[in-house]
Scaffold this motif. Structure first.
Motif, short mmCIF file in Angstrom:
data_model
loop_
_atom_site.label_atom_id
_atom_site.label_comp_id
_atom_site.label_asym_id
_atom_site.label_seq_id
_atom_site.Cartn_x
_atom_site.Cartn_y
_atom_site.Cartn_z
N LYS A 291 117.25 61.76 153.06
CA LYS A 291 118.00 63.00 152.87
C LYS A 291 117.76 63.55 151.47
N ILE A 292 117.74 62.66 150.48
CA ILE A 292 117.52 63.12 149.11
C ILE A 292 116.13 63.72 148.97
N ILE A 293 115.13 63.09 149.60
CA ILE A 293 113.77 63.65 149.54
C ILE A 293 113.75 65.03 150.19
N GLY A 294 114.42 65.16 151.34
CA GLY A 294 114.46 66.45 152.03
C GLY A 294 115.10 67.52 151.17
N ILE A 295 116.24 67.17 150.54
CA ILE A 295 116.91 68.14 149.66
C ILE A 295 115.99 68.54 148.53
N ALA A 296 115.30 67.54 147.94
CA ALA A 296 114.41 67.85 146.82
C ALA A 296 113.31 68.81 147.25
N SER B 226 103.26 66.25 159.53
CA SER B 226 102.56 64.98 159.36
C SER B 226 103.42 63.96 158.61
N MET B 227 104.50 64.45 157.98
CA MET B 227 105.43 63.56 157.27
C MET B 227 106.18 62.66 158.25
N ARG B 228 106.32 63.15 159.48
CA ARG B 228 107.09 62.45 160.49
C ARG B 228 106.58 61.01 160.71
N SER B 229 105.25 60.85 160.76
CA SER B 229 104.69 59.52 161.03
C SER B 229 104.93 58.60 159.82
N VAL B 230 104.84 59.18 158.60
CA VAL B 230 105.10 58.38 157.39
C VAL B 230 106.52 57.84 157.44
N GLU C 287 112.96 72.19 161.13
CA GLU C 287 112.00 71.07 161.04
C GLU C 287 112.44 70.07 159.97
N ILE C 288 112.79 70.60 158.78
CA ILE C 288 113.17 69.71 157.68
C ILE C 288 114.45 68.98 158.01
N GLN C 289 115.40 69.70 158.65
CA GLN C 289 116.64 69.05 159.06
C GLN C 289 116.36 67.90 160.02
N GLN C 290 115.40 68.13 160.92
CA GLN C 290 115.09 67.12 161.92
C GLN C 290 114.39 65.91 161.30
#
Lengths: 68, 128
Positions: free
Chosen positions: B73-78, B46-50, A59-62
């Motif tokens: 990507k940086i937010i995801g890594i964090a 719910s982050m997807r819509s943001v 999910e996070i990757q996507q």
């Protein structure tokens, strides 16, 4: 109740069961059995959790485009 | 998912972990980890819509899309590094948590490098 929340309760239940089994087996002097019960319980729980870790990673990757 | 539901999951998991901790610490750790995964999964959804509206804004402002994707990507890594480090800290492995965070920092620096070089290059162009 969603399957994830059910899994939380499932793991807690397995944990209680294994803890009780561990105590009973230890009291009756079967130390090896007690340790093996804990190990098998832990592996079972790990199998459940690893599936959800995989789901979270996907999910996070996507969502955050981490795979590109 | 509703916010009250999320808080309820967190509180229930906290009670379960607190009861399990002295009896079976490894299972307590697993319950805590799974509860964290449940919370993160519902939030990420719910982050997807943001992110969608953010990328719409970026397109409207004609910002280079690679910048936005780097920031995401940086937010995801964090997020993922924070999660892993907290799980490690929950299992009394503070040193390992520190190393996970270090790896995340290095990854973030590597991702941010093109932006930094871009800023420096445009600065050099501005100089007479």
């Amino acid at each position: 109740m969603s399957p994830e929340i059910r899994a939380v309760f499932q793991i807690a239940g397995i944990g209680f069961l294994v803890a009780i089994l561990h105590t009973i087996l230890k009291q009756s002097g079967k130390e090896e059995f007690a340790h093996w019960t804990t190990f098998v319980g832990f592996v079972a729980v790990f199998m459940i959790v690893i599936g959800y870790v995989d789901q979270l990673y996907r999910e996070i990757q996507q969502v955050f485009f981490l795979s590109q | 998912m509703h916010i009250l539901q999320l808080v309820g999951v967190g509180l229930t998991a906290t009670v379960l972990v607190a009861v399990l901790r002295p009896r079976a610490p490894q299972f307590a750790m697993m319950v805590g980890m799974l509860a964290g995964i449940v919370l993160l999964l519902s939030v990420v959804d719910s982050m997807r819509s943001v992110i969608q509206s953010l990328s719409d804004l970026a397109t409207a402002a004609k910002v280079d899309h690679s910048f936005l994707s780097t920031v995401l990507k940086i937010i995801g890594i964090a997020y993922i590094v924070e999660f892993a480090a907290q799980v490690a800290r929950d299992a009394q492995e503070g040193a390992l948590a520190g190393k996970i965070e270090l790896a995340g920092k290095v990854g973030i620096v590597i991702l941010a490098l093109p932006i930094i070089t871009g800023v420096i290059e445009s600065l050099v162009h501005l100089l007479p």
